[in-house]
Design a protein around this motif. Structure first.
Motif, PDB file in Angstrom:
ATOM      1  N   LEU A   1     -11.463  35.988  16.324  1.00 59.10           N
ATOM      2  CA  LEU A   1     -10.854  36.363  15.053  1.00 59.10           C
ATOM      3  C   LEU A   1     -11.510  37.622  14.495  1.00 59.10           C
ATOM      4  CD1 LEU A   1     -10.463  32.921  13.255  1.00 59.10           C
ATOM      5  CD2 LEU A   1      -8.663  34.285  14.330  1.00 59.10           C
ATOM      6  N   LEU A   2     -10.746  38.372  13.715  1.00 60.27           N
ATOM      7  CA  LEU A   2     -11.282  39.584  13.108  1.00 60.27           C
ATOM      8  C   LEU A   2     -12.468  39.265  12.204  1.00 60.27           C
ATOM      9  CD1 LEU A   2     -11.129  42.613  12.595  1.00 60.27           C
ATOM     10  CD2 LEU A   2      -9.377  42.173  10.843  1.00 60.27           C
ATOM     11  N   GLN A   3     -12.451  38.117  11.535  1.00 56.47           N
ATOM     12  CA  GLN A   3     -13.583  37.746  10.679  1.00 56.47           C
ATOM     13  C   GLN A   3     -14.873  37.636  11.496  1.00 56.47           C
ATOM     14  OE1 GLN A   3     -10.553  36.416  10.599  1.00 56.47           O
ATOM     15  NE2 GLN A   3     -10.020  35.544   8.600  1.00 56.47           N
ATOM     16  N   GLU A   4     -14.778  37.066  12.705  1.00 57.40           N
ATOM     17  CA  GLU A   4     -15.959  36.946  13.566  1.00 57.40           C
ATOM     18  C   GLU A   4     -16.456  38.324  13.997  1.00 57.40           C
ATOM     19  OE1 GLU A   4     -15.668  33.549  16.553  1.00 57.40           O
ATOM     20  OE2 GLU A   4     -13.558  33.898  16.050  1.00 57.40           O
ATOM     21  N   PHE A   5     -15.516  39.203  14.323  1.00 60.15           N
ATOM     22  CA  PHE A   5     -15.896  40.550  14.733  1.00 60.15           C
ATOM     23  C   PHE A   5     -16.577  41.290  13.585  1.00 60.15           C
ATOM     24  CE2 PHE A   5     -14.584  45.094  15.280  1.00 60.15           C
ATOM     25  CZ  PHE A   5     -15.445  45.376  16.330  1.00 60.15           C
ATOM     26  N   CYS A   6     -16.064  41.122  12.375  1.00 57.83           N
ATOM     27  CA  CYS A   6     -16.688  41.760  11.208  1.00 57.83           C
ATOM     28  C   CYS A   6     -18.116  41.265  11.023  1.00 57.83           C
ATOM     29  CB  CYS A   6     -15.859  41.482   9.954  1.00 57.83           C
ATOM     30  SG  CYS A   6     -14.273  42.360   9.909  1.00 57.83           S
ATOM     31  N   GLN A   7     -18.337  39.976  11.268  1.00 52.06           N
ATOM     32  CA  GLN A   7     -19.681  39.423  11.156  1.00 52.06           C
ATOM     33  C   GLN A   7     -20.624  40.094  12.154  1.00 52.06           C
ATOM     34  OE1 GLN A   7     -20.621  36.981   8.831  1.00 52.06           O
ATOM     35  NE2 GLN A   7     -22.680  37.545   9.508  1.00 52.06           N
TER      36      GLN A   7
ATOM     37  N   PHE B   1     -20.864  48.260   3.982  1.00 49.62           N
ATOM     38  CA  PHE B   1     -20.368  46.970   3.506  1.00 49.62           C
ATOM     39  C   PHE B   1     -21.511  45.960   3.479  1.00 49.62           C
ATOM     40  CE2 PHE B   1     -16.869  49.295   5.315  1.00 49.62           C
ATOM     41  CZ  PHE B   1     -15.872  49.150   4.358  1.00 49.62           C
ATOM     42  N   ALA B   2     -21.645  45.283   2.333  1.00 53.25           N
ATOM     43  CA  ALA B   2     -22.766  44.360   2.152  1.00 53.25           C
ATOM     44  C   ALA B   2     -22.597  43.093   2.972  1.00 53.25           C
ATOM     45  CB  ALA B   2     -22.918  44.015   0.669  1.00 53.25           C
ATOM     46  N   THR B   3     -21.354  42.631   3.103  1.00 45.18           N
ATOM     47  CA  THR B   3     -21.109  41.373   3.809  1.00 45.18           C
ATOM     48  C   THR B   3     -19.931  41.524   4.761  1.00 45.18           C
ATOM     49  OG1 THR B   3     -19.517  40.502   2.195  1.00 45.18           O
ATOM     50  CG2 THR B   3     -21.872  40.110   1.753  1.00 45.18           C
ATOM     51  N   ALA B   4     -19.823  40.567   5.675  1.00 47.36           N
ATOM     52  CA  ALA B   4     -18.689  40.551   6.604  1.00 47.36           C
ATOM     53  C   ALA B   4     -17.379  40.341   5.852  1.00 47.36           C
ATOM     54  CB  ALA B   4     -18.886  39.462   7.651  1.00 47.36           C
ATOM     55  N   ASP B   5     -17.415  39.558   4.770  1.00 44.97           N
ATOM     56  CA  ASP B   5     -16.203  39.341   3.971  1.00 44.97           C
ATOM     57  C   ASP B   5     -15.717  40.647   3.355  1.00 44.97           C
ATOM     58  OD1 ASP B   5     -16.101  36.666   4.546  1.00 44.97           O
ATOM     59  OD2 ASP B   5     -17.102  36.023   2.703  1.00 44.97           O
ATOM     60  N   ASP B   6     -16.654  41.464   2.873  1.00 40.54           N
ATOM     61  CA  ASP B   6     -16.270  42.762   2.305  1.00 40.54           C
ATOM     62  C   ASP B   6     -15.603  43.637   3.372  1.00 40.54           C
ATOM     63  OD1 ASP B   6     -17.319  42.048  -0.135  1.00 40.54           O
ATOM     64  OD2 ASP B   6     -19.251  43.048   0.200  1.00 40.54           O
ATOM     65  N   LEU B   7     -16.164  43.640   4.564  1.00 42.73           N
ATOM     66  CA  LEU B   7     -15.610  44.450   5.644  1.00 42.73           C
ATOM     67  C   LEU B   7     -14.229  43.936   6.050  1.00 42.73           C
ATOM     68  CD1 LEU B   7     -15.878  46.698   7.723  1.00 42.73           C
ATOM     69  CD2 LEU B   7     -17.155  45.112   9.191  1.00 42.73           C
ATOM     70  N   PHE B   8     -14.092  42.615   6.149  1.00 41.54           N
ATOM     71  CA  PHE B   8     -12.786  42.055   6.501  1.00 41.54           C
ATOM     72  C   PHE B   8     -11.742  42.415   5.452  1.00 41.54           C
ATOM     73  CE2 PHE B   8      -9.595  38.733   5.992  1.00 41.54           C
ATOM     74  CZ  PHE B   8      -9.003  38.765   7.245  1.00 41.54           C
TER      75      PHE B   8
ATOM     76  N   ALA C   1      -6.785  38.001  -1.477  1.00 34.86           N
ATOM     77  CA  ALA C   1      -6.665  36.659  -2.031  1.00 34.86           C
ATOM     78  C   ALA C   1      -7.343  35.641  -1.136  1.00 34.86           C
ATOM     79  CB  ALA C   1      -5.191  36.299  -2.204  1.00 34.86           C
ATOM     80  N   GLY C   2      -7.655  34.482  -1.711  1.00 34.51           N
ATOM     81  CA  GLY C   2      -8.376  33.475  -0.965  1.00 34.51           C
ATOM     82  C   GLY C   2      -7.513  32.676  -0.012  1.00 34.51           C
ATOM     83  N   THR C   3      -6.185  32.732  -0.158  1.00 33.60           N
ATOM     84  CA  THR C   3      -5.319  32.001   0.752  1.00 33.60           C
ATOM     85  C   THR C   3      -5.290  32.678   2.104  1.00 33.60           C
ATOM     86  OG1 THR C   3      -3.443  33.280  -0.018  1.00 33.60           O
ATOM     87  CG2 THR C   3      -3.848  31.187  -1.115  1.00 33.60           C
ATOM     88  N   ARG C   4      -4.825  31.938   3.126  1.00 32.74           N
ATOM     89  CA  ARG C   4      -4.799  32.519   4.463  1.00 32.74           C
ATOM     90  C   ARG C   4      -3.700  33.554   4.599  1.00 32.74           C
ATOM     91  NH1 ARG C   4      -5.914  27.005   6.198  1.00 32.74           N
ATOM     92  NH2 ARG C   4      -3.694  26.693   6.511  1.00 32.74           N
ATOM     93  N   ILE C   5      -2.615  33.406   3.825  1.00 30.12           N
ATOM     94  CA  ILE C   5      -1.563  34.418   3.874  1.00 30.12           C
ATOM     95  C   ILE C   5      -1.677  35.269   2.630  1.00 30.12           C
ATOM     96  CG2 ILE C   5       0.914  34.822   3.677  1.00 30.12           C
ATOM     97  CD1 ILE C   5       1.446  32.691   5.585  1.00 30.12           C
ATOM     98  N   GLY C   6      -1.786  36.593   2.823  1.00 24.58           N
ATOM     99  CA  GLY C   6      -1.872  37.511   1.697  1.00 24.58           C
ATOM    100  C   GLY C   6      -0.697  38.443   1.710  1.00 24.58           C
ATOM    101  N   ALA C   7      -0.226  38.853   0.543  1.00 22.76           N
ATOM    102  CA  ALA C   7       0.883  39.796   0.479  1.00 22.76           C
ATOM    103  C   ALA C   7       0.356  41.187   0.738  1.00 22.76           C
ATOM    104  CB  ALA C   7       1.538  39.743  -0.896  1.00 22.76           C
TER     105      ALA C   7
ATOM    106  N   VAL D   1       1.459  38.868   5.390  1.00 18.29           N
ATOM    107  CA  VAL D   1       0.617  39.132   6.557  1.00 18.29           C
ATOM    108  C   VAL D   1      -0.427  38.028   6.642  1.00 18.29           C
ATOM    109  CG1 VAL D   1      -1.023  40.732   7.603  1.00 18.29           C
ATOM    110  CG2 VAL D   1       0.971  41.627   6.381  1.00 18.29           C
ATOM    111  N   HIS D   2      -0.551  37.397   7.812  1.00 19.89           N
ATOM    112  CA  HIS D   2      -1.477  36.276   7.940  1.00 19.89           C
ATOM    113  C   HIS D   2      -2.889  36.765   8.202  1.00 19.89           C
ATOM    114  CE1 HIS D   2      -3.029  32.303   8.889  1.00 19.89           C
ATOM    115  NE2 HIS D   2      -1.921  31.828   8.360  1.00 19.89           N
ATOM    116  N   ARG D   3      -3.850  36.044   7.644  1.00 21.66           N
ATOM    117  CA  ARG D   3      -5.250  36.451   7.744  1.00 21.66           C
ATOM    118  C   ARG D   3      -5.882  36.090   9.088  1.00 21.66           C
ATOM    119  NH1 ARG D   3      -7.601  37.404   2.672  1.00 21.66           N
ATOM    120  NH2 ARG D   3      -9.629  36.635   3.354  1.00 21.66           N
ATOM    121  N   ASN D   4      -5.256  35.226   9.862  1.00 18.16           N
ATOM    122  CA  ASN D   4      -5.797  34.877  11.183  1.00 18.16           C
ATOM    123  C   ASN D   4      -5.425  35.972  12.183  1.00 18.16           C
ATOM    124  OD1 ASN D   4      -6.847  32.563  10.123  1.00 18.16           O
ATOM    125  ND2 ASN D   4      -5.407  31.163  11.095  1.00 18.16           N
ATOM    126  N   ILE D   5      -6.159  37.058  12.134  1.00 21.17           N
ATOM    127  CA  ILE D   5      -5.912  38.222  12.986  1.00 21.17           C
ATOM    128  C   ILE D   5      -6.796  38.117  14.224  1.00 21.17           C
ATOM    129  CG2 ILE D   5      -6.102  40.736  13.111  1.00 21.17           C
ATOM    130  CD1 ILE D   5      -5.621  40.728  10.035  1.00 21.17           C
TER     131      ILE D   5
END
Length: 434
Positions: free
Chosen positions: A250-256, A267-274, A419-425, A205-209
């Motif tokens: 992007l979903l990351q922007e929305f989480c921010q 959630f403490a940070t947008a990364d945690d929420l994403f 994971a830190g890569t753009r594609i995560g399993a 599943v790609h992280r660029n949602i």
């Protein structure tokens, strides 16, 4: 190796050409090379109508599409598969991850000599407990075609009956509209998630949602439902008089934004929420594909093929993630604009890294990854013909599977949802040989 590119959108074609040439591939757009009984091409990337299926099914050419995937991309078939899967595995979360859905099969109703209007009137009594807004969509539709919004009172009335009687589609779904949804700038939205399936079967599943918001604000006026506020399909929204591109993000922007607005206090940070949303998304998609492996009549993944699937999902007001449908051969046109086009370039680069693997680098005809032909230099076609019994299934992370019963090993842990890569399993799953 040589690839023929015949995708529909010119920008995607250019990105694909650049990435293939970067990897040392010869690229052609001349479809006449497929007319030969033994075409001098190793892989096709094209839309379904252009795939040379006779060559693909003989194992001569790899394809960016699977031949049979009706239990994935036909809405009614996927719903029936999920229902069957949930009965077989009571621990499954899939039934709670899709909105209440009823299949309306006009052929079955006619064969049973049952009046469609009477059937829908009876169904309304059952629908009352689940909500006031329902989406009617044809099972085999795509690109937002044959999607209609109805209030509970409108079901079985003139407008709906005209649609059912005049359409060429015979199988429909009535699906509960997620209400109330989570909103972006007071607008409903859905998520376009890209899942890449490779061989038989590994999925990422790609992280660029992409968050795709509606054009109109989410309001009801005097009981009138505005389709531009409730139906977020790109094709529906593009018919609005004031439609303009570039509203997606992007979903990351929305989480921010959610974190900055104080709407995600847990959630403490947008990364945690994403990561929270991404894990739920991966879990759902992973289980759909795991279920598909037990549905061979509706999904036939081949070792020398892969496919990008467009998964449409939603987030409700409480933060729950829902799967609406999965589309085959999704359009890349929604990635237009200076913000999203670079993300499409990332997606294509990552997809090719994943599906081509190390085997293709050794020369034409090599399989697209070590799990497909471990320890061998045979071509895709030879390996496929000589090992028709070998399969792999995407099961790690699903405790309700009996690994011994299905002959599955959990080898291949995958990269994991966080994971830190753009594609995560999805769900930390990987492909295991069966």
């Amino acid at each position: 190796p040589r690839v023929i590119l015949l995708p529909t959108w010119w920008k995607a074609r250019k990105l694909l050409r650049d990435q293939f040439e970067k990897r040392g591939w010869e690229v052609t757009e001349d479809s006449s090379v497929l007319d030969s009984a033994d075409p001098a091409v190793d892989l096709t990337w094209c839309s379904g109508r252009d795939v040379p299926w006779h060559h693909v099914l003989e194992g001569k050419i790899g394809s960016n599409l699977y031949y049979l995937k009706t239990c994935i991309n036909r809405k009614a078939d996927m719903h029936r598969m999920i229902e069957k899967h949930a009965r077989k595995f009571p621990g499954s979360r899939l039934m709670s991850a899709i909105p209440t859905t009823h299949v309306v099969d006009l052929v079955e109703l006619r064969e049973d000599e049952e009046d469609v209007t009477e059937y829908l009137e009876q169904l309304k009594e059952e629908l009352k407990k689940d909500g006031d807004l329902w989406v009617l969509k044809a099972s085999d539709s795509n690109r937002g075609q044959d999607v209609h919004l109805f209030s509970l009172e409108e079901i079985a009335k003139t407008k709906m009956m005209e649609i059912l009687q005049t359409s060429q589609s015979n199988v429909w779904l009535l699906q509960r509209c997620i209400d109330p949804p989570m909103l972006y700038q007071n607008r409903k939205f859905h998520l376009r998630v890209l899942a890449v399936a490779k061989g038989d079967l590994e999925v990422r599943v790609h992280r660029n949602i992409v968050v795709i918001p509606a054009h109109s604000q989410y309001t009801k006026r005097d009981g009138v439902v505005d389709k531009y506020a409730f139906l977020t399909n790109h094709c529906v929204q593009s018919t609005h008089d004031d439609f303009s591109k570039g509203k997606s993000l992007l979903l990351q922007e929305f989480c921010q934004e959610l974190v900055e607005d104080g709407r995600a206090a847990d959630f403490a940070t947008a990364d945690d929420l994403f990561r929270h949303f991404f894990k739920n998304i991966c879990d759902i998609i992973s289980e759909v594909f795991a279920a598909s492996k037990l549905c061979p009549a509706g999904f036939f993944p081949m070792p020398h093929c892969f496919e990008i699937f467009g998964c449409d999902m939603m987030i409700d007001e409480a933060g729950g993630v829902w799967l609406l449908e999965i589309n085959s051969d999704p359009s890349f046109a929604l990635y237009e604009g200076e913000k999203l086009e670079p993300k499409l370039a990332e997606i294509i680069e990552d997809v090719l890294d994943f599906v081509l693997g190390d085997g293709w680098a050794e020369g034409a005809g090599k399989c697209g990854g070590a799990e497909n032909c471990p320890g061998t230099d045979k071509s895709w076609s030879d390996w496929w013909r000589e090992n028709p019994h070998v399969t792999s299934v995407y099961v790690a992370g699903f405790p309700f599977y009996n690994h011994e019963k299905h002959g599955v090993s959990g080898a291949g842990a995958g990269t994991g949802a966080g994971a830190g890569t753009r594609i995560g399993a999805g769900a930390g799953a990987g492909a295991g040989a069966g």
